[in-house]
Design a protein around this motif. Sequence first.
Motif, PDB file in Angstrom:
ATOM      1  N   ILE A 382       0.880  -1.173   0.000  1.00  0.00           N
ATOM      2  CA  ILE A 382       0.000   0.000   0.000  1.00  0.00           C
ATOM      3  C   ILE A 382       0.915   1.219   0.000  1.00  0.00           C
ATOM      4  O   ILE A 382       1.711   1.407   0.912  1.00  0.00           O
ATOM      5  CB  ILE A 382      -0.926   0.016   1.234  1.00  0.00           C
ATOM      6  N   LEU A 383       0.813   2.023  -1.038  1.00  0.00           N
ATOM      7  CA  LEU A 383       1.703   3.171  -1.214  1.00  0.00           C
ATOM      8  C   LEU A 383       0.956   4.459  -0.896  1.00  0.00           C
ATOM      9  O   LEU A 383      -0.092   4.743  -1.484  1.00  0.00           O
ATOM     10  CB  LEU A 383       2.230   3.204  -2.650  1.00  0.00           C
ATOM     11  N   LEU A 384       1.492   5.241   0.038  1.00  0.00           N
ATOM     12  CA  LEU A 384       0.893   6.516   0.420  1.00  0.00           C
ATOM     13  C   LEU A 384       1.463   7.655  -0.422  1.00  0.00           C
ATOM     14  O   LEU A 384       2.454   7.482  -1.140  1.00  0.00           O
ATOM     15  CB  LEU A 384       1.145   6.792   1.903  1.00  0.00           C
ATOM     16  N   ASP A 385       0.855   8.826  -0.306  1.00  0.00           N
ATOM     17  CA  ASP A 385       1.378  10.007  -0.984  1.00  0.00           C
ATOM     18  C   ASP A 385       2.766  10.348  -0.456  1.00  0.00           C
ATOM     19  O   ASP A 385       3.114  10.032   0.687  1.00  0.00           O
ATOM     20  CB  ASP A 385       0.447  11.210  -0.761  1.00  0.00           C
ATOM     21  N   GLU A 416      -1.205  -0.948  -4.550  1.00  0.00           N
ATOM     22  CA  GLU A 416      -2.239   0.071  -4.702  1.00  0.00           C
ATOM     23  C   GLU A 416      -1.831   1.357  -3.999  1.00  0.00           C
ATOM     24  O   GLU A 416      -0.975   1.365  -3.108  1.00  0.00           O
ATOM     25  CB  GLU A 416      -3.568  -0.425  -4.140  1.00  0.00           C
ATOM     26  N   ILE A 417      -2.471   2.439  -4.407  1.00  0.00           N
ATOM     27  CA  ILE A 417      -2.299   3.756  -3.785  1.00  0.00           C
ATOM     28  C   ILE A 417      -3.386   3.944  -2.730  1.00  0.00           C
ATOM     29  O   ILE A 417      -4.524   3.508  -2.904  1.00  0.00           O
ATOM     30  CB  ILE A 417      -2.422   4.880  -4.839  1.00  0.00           C
ATOM     31  N   SER A 418      -3.039   4.626  -1.653  1.00  0.00           N
ATOM     32  CA  SER A 418      -4.038   4.922  -0.625  1.00  0.00           C
ATOM     33  C   SER A 418      -3.743   6.258   0.019  1.00  0.00           C
ATOM     34  O   SER A 418      -2.575   6.661   0.142  1.00  0.00           O
ATOM     35  CB  SER A 418      -4.044   3.827   0.439  1.00  0.00           C
ATOM     36  N   ARG A 419      -4.781   6.933   0.440  1.00  0.00           N
ATOM     37  CA  ARG A 419      -4.633   8.072   1.328  1.00  0.00           C
ATOM     38  C   ARG A 419      -4.472   7.539   2.761  1.00  0.00           C
ATOM     39  O   ARG A 419      -4.886   6.423   3.066  1.00  0.00           O
ATOM     40  CB  ARG A 419      -5.858   8.987   1.260  1.00  0.00           C
ATOM     41  N   MET A 420      -3.903   8.360   3.610  1.00  0.00           N
ATOM     42  CA  MET A 420      -3.673   7.932   4.990  1.00  0.00           C
ATOM     43  C   MET A 420      -4.979   7.502   5.665  1.00  0.00           C
ATOM     44  O   MET A 420      -5.033   6.464   6.335  1.00  0.00           O
ATOM     45  CB  MET A 420      -3.006   9.050   5.781  1.00  0.00           C
ATOM     46  N   TYR A 421      -6.032   8.279   5.487  1.00  0.00           N
ATOM     47  CA  TYR A 421      -7.285   8.010   6.186  1.00  0.00           C
ATOM     48  C   TYR A 421      -8.016   6.779   5.644  1.00  0.00           C
ATOM     49  O   TYR A 421      -8.970   6.290   6.250  1.00  0.00           O
ATOM     50  CB  TYR A 421      -8.203   9.235   6.127  1.00  0.00           C
ATOM     51  N   GLU A 422      -7.553   6.249   4.501  1.00  0.00           N
ATOM     52  CA  GLU A 422      -8.200   5.083   3.908  1.00  0.00           C
ATOM     53  C   GLU A 422      -7.537   3.761   4.305  1.00  0.00           C
ATOM     54  O   GLU A 422      -8.061   2.692   3.999  1.00  0.00           O
ATOM     55  CB  GLU A 422      -8.157   5.183   2.375  1.00  0.00           C
ATOM     56  N   VAL A 423      -6.414   3.826   4.971  1.00  0.00           N
ATOM     57  CA  VAL A 423      -5.601   2.628   5.193  1.00  0.00           C
ATOM     58  C   VAL A 423      -6.353   1.541   5.949  1.00  0.00           C
ATOM     59  O   VAL A 423      -6.338   0.366   5.559  1.00  0.00           O
ATOM     60  CB  VAL A 423      -4.298   2.997   5.916  1.00  0.00           C
ATOM     61  N   LEU A 446      -0.189   6.364  12.073  1.00  0.00           N
ATOM     62  CA  LEU A 446      -0.987   5.155  11.876  1.00  0.00           C
ATOM     63  C   LEU A 446      -0.736   4.097  12.943  1.00  0.00           C
ATOM     64  O   LEU A 446      -1.492   3.126  13.028  1.00  0.00           O
ATOM     65  CB  LEU A 446      -0.675   4.547  10.498  1.00  0.00           C
ATOM     66  N   ILE A 447       0.310   4.259  13.746  1.00  0.00           N
ATOM     67  CA  ILE A 447       0.700   3.181  14.663  1.00  0.00           C
ATOM     68  C   ILE A 447      -0.427   2.806  15.613  1.00  0.00           C
ATOM     69  O   ILE A 447      -0.836   1.629  15.689  1.00  0.00           O
ATOM     70  CB  ILE A 447       1.968   3.566  15.451  1.00  0.00           C
ATOM     71  N   PHE A 448      -0.957   3.765  16.347  1.00  0.00           N
ATOM     72  CA  PHE A 448      -1.997   3.451  17.327  1.00  0.00           C
ATOM     73  C   PHE A 448      -3.302   3.000  16.668  1.00  0.00           C
ATOM     74  O   PHE A 448      -3.916   2.024  17.128  1.00  0.00           O
ATOM     75  CB  PHE A 448      -2.229   4.642  18.258  1.00  0.00           C
ATOM     76  N   PRO A 449      -3.752   3.648  15.570  1.00  0.00           N
ATOM     77  CA  PRO A 449      -4.960   3.136  14.899  1.00  0.00           C
ATOM     78  C   PRO A 449      -4.802   1.700  14.389  1.00  0.00           C
ATOM     79  O   PRO A 449      -5.740   0.894  14.496  1.00  0.00           O
ATOM     80  CB  PRO A 449      -5.156   4.117  13.741  1.00  0.00           C
ATOM     81  N   ILE A 450      -3.630   1.368  13.852  1.00  0.00           N
ATOM     82  CA  ILE A 450      -3.411   0.000  13.362  1.00  0.00           C
ATOM     83  C   ILE A 450      -3.362  -0.978  14.526  1.00  0.00           C
ATOM     84  O   ILE A 450      -3.936  -2.078  14.460  1.00  0.00           O
ATOM     85  CB  ILE A 450      -2.128  -0.074  12.512  1.00  0.00           C
TER      86      ILE A 450
END
Length: 459
Positions: A382-385, A416-423, A446-450
């Motif tokens: 998953i590739l971010l901006d 795939e491409i993703s925005r941070m909030y879509e991960v 993203l650490i704590f949400p993941i």
Amino acid sequence: MNLHHIDFFYFLGIGGIGMSSLARYFHIMGKTVYGYDKNRTYLTKQLEKEGISIHYHNDVKSIPQWIRSEKCMIVYTPAIPFWNPQWKFLKKNGKHIKKRSQVLSLVTQHSICIAIGGAHGKTTTCSLLAHILYIAGIKFTAFIGGISKNYQSNLILNGENFFLVEADEFDHSFLHLSPNISCITSFDQDHVDIYPEKTSLQKAYINFLKKTKKPYKKILLCKEQKTYPINNAIYYSVGEKNHYYSDCIFMENNKWYFDFHTPEKTWKSLPLPIPGMHNIKNTTAALAISDCLKIHPSKIRKALYSFKGIERRFSIHYQSNGKIYIDDYAHHPTEIKELIHTIRTCYPKQKILGIFQPHLFSRTKFFEHSFAKSLEKLDFLILLDIYPSREDQNNHPTIDSNRLLKTINMSETKKEISRMYEVLDRLEYKNFDILITIGAGDIDKLIFPIQRWLRNKYG
């Protein structure tokens, strides 16, 4: 300049890992410390809890009146853009304005200074050496380019007979230092906005090493730097005989061990505190410096067993029900390659999903094909901006994550491409055993949400 005559410090970009350690140092020294950063982060929140005042507004009204005083020093990071309103105001109204590296030089000038440089590995080497010095009871202060898990800080303050610092090549910052012991952990092209040619980077490293002074005047280089025109250098390596070297590497119960050789003796079956062949090299550097300082082997072995590592360096945040989540600061193709190789070695046959946030447009463009080759070692991506940091995308119109994704030779179903909030939504549909977040930008958000998502889904 005598820092004892300075009572006030204003840090422009206080949230940077190097800036924040200096801010902590002066705060503990009893100075009045104030700072600005564009974002409130975990690190800036910690600084605020420690009593340092920070604001997050660009307007000059937030700047204290005492910045005009002769007793005030303004410390800035080169990452601050020239158009920043505060930077313009401070340049016009401040009396003493210094780069972070210049201030670090002033702090360390009257003590024995150990400086660790290199494209990769300097934070791990510096952190481990700091822990060895602490266990050995040496009076020292360390400014670290990461958060030590043992001390929960990027500043270790245990006296001032020695100063241990990272020598940052960005913007030629390390040329302000005059260390007594210098070490270069690796030579690899980076900061291409500053060093467009590899020869210019090599010249900067050589100029830094030539500033090494008495007492001690010891220069330690990894074996790849034997082409450097440096007299009386001390070389270290892994698997190849040199002044200092490590070999006989083996794994037992997923822990790594190795033998370390000094010019006089061999230390058998030392524990490697952080996995990976690259970390054996980093550890070898720290042990070589420790031997130069005549630290007793028993203290070194104790430090290796008790070293917990550095935040965002192979940091395992979840391990349960067959799933593992690792976060790492890797932001250069070489670092990403080593990270994935280490995971493959530790966890063979496991499916790896990587979430990567490229750092800087200039770096991504320059290393486009090298990034692609490294990321192709993953099973899924998953590739971010691209995280811009100090750069303006308008100045780099030909590179973005879409272009990088096309360069990566993986099937369309695996990248795939993703925005941070879509991960998190995208993770719901992924089949993986090991998840890695990779990058030096703000991907750590993203650490704590993941972590929370993994616990809710897998227990």
